[in-house]
Design an enzyme around this catalytic site. Structure first.
Site, mmCIF file in Angstrom:
data_model
loop_
_atom_site.group_PDB
_atom_site.id
_atom_site.type_symbol
_atom_site.label_atom_id
_atom_site.label_comp_id
_atom_site.label_asym_id
_atom_site.label_seq_id
_atom_site.Cartn_x
_atom_site.Cartn_y
_atom_site.Cartn_z
ATOM 1 N N TYR A 206 -1.601 -0.369 11.064
ATOM 2 C CA TYR A 206 -1.895 -1.016 9.777
ATOM 3 C C TYR A 206 -0.748 -0.808 8.799
ATOM 4 O O TYR A 206 -0.230 -1.770 8.212
ATOM 5 C CB TYR A 206 -3.191 -0.457 9.171
ATOM 6 C CG TYR A 206 -3.284 -0.708 7.685
ATOM 7 C CD1 TYR A 206 -3.366 -2.005 7.182
ATOM 8 C CD2 TYR A 206 -3.252 0.352 6.771
ATOM 9 C CE1 TYR A 206 -3.424 -2.238 5.808
ATOM 10 C CE2 TYR A 206 -3.310 0.132 5.407
ATOM 11 C CZ TYR A 206 -3.396 -1.164 4.929
ATOM 12 O OH TYR A 206 -3.440 -1.394 3.571
ATOM 13 N N THR B 265 0.834 -1.203 0.000
ATOM 14 C CA THR B 265 0.000 0.000 0.000
ATOM 15 C C THR B 265 0.866 1.249 0.000
ATOM 16 O O THR B 265 2.012 1.226 0.470
ATOM 17 C CB THR B 265 -0.914 0.015 1.245
ATOM 18 O OG1 THR B 265 -1.541 1.288 1.370
ATOM 19 C CG2 THR B 265 -0.113 -0.249 2.515
ATOM 20 N N ASP B 266 0.304 2.345 -0.496
ATOM 21 C CA ASP B 266 1.029 3.619 -0.451
ATOM 22 C C ASP B 266 1.211 4.112 0.984
ATOM 23 O O ASP B 266 2.077 4.947 1.258
ATOM 24 C CB ASP B 266 0.319 4.687 -1.281
ATOM 25 C CG ASP B 266 -1.089 5.025 -0.800
ATOM 26 O OD1 ASP B 266 -1.626 4.296 0.070
ATOM 27 O OD2 ASP B 266 -1.670 6.003 -1.306
ATOM 28 N N GLU B 267 0.431 3.566 1.922
ATOM 29 C CA GLU B 267 0.509 4.044 3.302
ATOM 30 C C GLU B 267 1.820 3.670 3.986
ATOM 31 O O GLU B 267 2.152 4.237 5.030
ATOM 32 C CB GLU B 267 -0.691 3.545 4.099
ATOM 33 C CG GLU B 267 -2.003 4.085 3.555
ATOM 34 C CD GLU B 267 -3.180 3.845 4.473
ATOM 35 O OE1 GLU B 267 -2.997 3.901 5.702
ATOM 36 O OE2 GLU B 267 -4.285 3.613 3.957
ATOM 37 N N LYS C 169 1.822 -3.647 7.134
ATOM 38 C CA LYS C 169 1.989 -3.826 5.688
ATOM 39 C C LYS C 169 3.433 -3.587 5.268
ATOM 40 O O LYS C 169 3.951 -4.263 4.374
ATOM 41 C CB LYS C 169 1.047 -2.893 4.921
ATOM 42 C CG LYS C 169 -0.419 -3.271 5.016
ATOM 43 C CD LYS C 169 -0.709 -4.640 4.427
ATOM 44 C CE LYS C 169 -0.589 -4.652 2.914
ATOM 45 N NZ LYS C 169 -0.988 -5.970 2.333
#
Length: 340
Positions: A150, A126-128, A154
Site C-alpha cells: 500500500y 500518506t505519511d506511510e 501511494k
C-alpha cells in the site's frame, strides 16, 4: 469553482465533499468498491439546496474515457484525488488493485489534467510513504522508504504527480497526512474495528505488543487542511498534515474500552502484521507556518467518534457482514491461533 473529488464516497472524501459543497460545485467520481458507500453522502443528496451543487458519477479513475467525459462535461477547475486502495492489510493479501488505482489511476488523472488545463491538482498521499520514524518526525524533504505494498503504491502516485509538476509544470500539490479517525470510517480500520468489536462484545485483535505509535488526526481537521492548502499552498510543494497526537495502539485501545465501559480483557494480542511500521510521526512546521493548525483534541474527538458508532449501528452493521466477514476471517483467524 468546479471541483472534482475522486473517491468522494469514501471516508475522508465524503467529509471533504460535505465541506466543499457549501461553496463550490462538487463533482464526485467514485468506483463504489467495498469502501465506497453512497450512504456517506445521503445527507447531501437529499438536501434540496446542496444537491444543486453536487453531481455524482460512478466509475473508475483508471477509465480514461470516463475521466475525459467528466472533465469536459463539468468544466473542472480543481481535482482532489482521494481515490485509492488504502488498507495495508488488504495490500499484503493482494497488491494488484493497489498498483492499478494508486499509480495507474493517478496517471490517468494527470494526463486528463494536462488536456483540460486545470487550475490545481491535489494528490492525497500518506505519511506511510516515509516508512518507520525511528527517531525524529519526518519532514517533507526526507526520503521515502515505504514498507508495504500500500505505502509503495501511494509513494508511486506521489512521485508521479511530482514528476508532472517538474516536467510539464502541471499545478500539483501533494499532501501527506497522518492516520485519520472519525465518523464514517470503514470498520476494517483500527479505531472503528475496535469500537464496533467492543460494542458487539467481540475480541479486539491487537497486533504484536501493541506498542506501535501513530499520530492521529481527526478527519475534519484533515479536510480543513486540504481546503486551506487549495487556497494557500504553493504549486510543486509537499505538505505534511498531522494532528500532533502520537499514541501507542495499546493506549488507544484501552481508551476506547474505557469510554465504552468494557473490560480490558477484551484486548487479545495476535500475531503481528508483516512489515509493520513501528512509528509514524510528521513534522508539520511547513504547513503551520502558513497559518494552519489542527483544532480537535484527540480524546474529545475520539469520544465523539465512539458516540457516533454507538448511535449509527445500522450503518456499520450493514458493512460487517458478507465480504467483510470473509476478509476478517482470512486476516485474523490464523493470527489468533498463532499469536506472539
Amino acid at each position: 469553482m468546479a471541483i472534482l473529488i475522486t473517491g468522494g464516497a469514501g471516508f475522508i472524501g465524503s467529509h471533504f465533499v460535505r465541506r466543499m459543497v457549501k461553496h463550490s460545485h462538487v463533482v464526485v467520481l467514485d468506483k463504489l468498491t467495498y469502501a465506497g458507500n453512497l450512504e456517506n453522502l445521503r445527507d447531501i443528496r437529499e438536501d434540496r439546496e446542496l444537491s444543486g451543487y453536487f453531481k455524482f458519477y460512478k466509475g473508475d479513475i483508471c477509465n480514461q474515457e470516463l475521466v475525459d467525459h467528466v472533465m469536459s462535461t463539468e468544466k473542472i477547475d480543481v481535482i482532489v484525488n482521494f481515490a485509492a486502495e488504502t488498507h495495508v492489510d488488504r495490500s499484503i493479501l493482494s497488491a494488484g488493485t493497489f498498483i492499478d488505482t494508486d499509480i495507474k489511476g493517478v496517471f490517468v488523472l494527470l494526463e486528463a489534467s494536462r488536456r483540460y488545463t486545470i487550475k490545481k491538482f491535489i494528490q492525497i498521499s500518506t505519511d506511510e510513504v516515509y516508512g518507520t520514524a525511528f527517531h525524529d518526525a519526518f519532514k517533507e524533504t526526507d526520503s521515502l522508504n515505504p514498507s508495504n505494498p500500500y505505502a509503495a503504491s501511494k509513494a508511486g502516485g506521489d512521485r508521479l504527480a511530482f514528476a508532472y509538476w517538474n516536467t510539464y509544470k502541471l499545478p500539483i500539490i501533494i499532501t501527506r497526512a497522518s492516520n485519520n479517525y472519525g465518523p464514517y470510517q470503514h470498520p476494517e480500520k483500527f479505531i472503528p474495528l475496535f469500537i464496533t468489536n467492543a460494542i458487539e462484545g467481540l475480541k479486539l485483535p491487537l497486533y504484536g505488543d501493541g506498542r506501535q505509535e501513530r499520530d492521529w488526526i481527526h478527519v475534519e481537521d484533515h479536510c480543513a487542511a486540504i481546503d486551506f492548502i487549495i487556497e494557500n499552498g504553493k504549486e510543486g510543494e509537499v505538505y505534511n498534515i498531522g494532528g500532533g497526537n502520537e499514541k501507542q495502539n495499546i493506549d488507544t485501545a484501552l481508551f476506547i474500552l474505557s469510554v465504552l465501559a468494557k473490560d480490558k480483557g477484551m484486548i487479545e494480542s495476535v500475531k503481528d502484521r508483516e512489515g509493520h511500521d513501528r512509528r509514524y510521526a510528521l513534522d508539520c512546521t511547513k504547513l503551520k507556518s502558513l497559518g494552519w493548525k489542527p483544532q480537535i483534541d484527540f480524546e474529545e474527538g475520539l469520544r465523539d467518534t465512539i458516540k457516533w458508532y454507538e448511535e449509527n449501528e445500522q450503518w456499520w452493521k450493514q458493512i460487517k457482514n458478507g465480504e467483510f466477514m470473509k476478509y476478517y476471517e482470512i486476516q485474523y483467524n490464523h493470527r489468533f491461533a498463532g499469536k506472539n
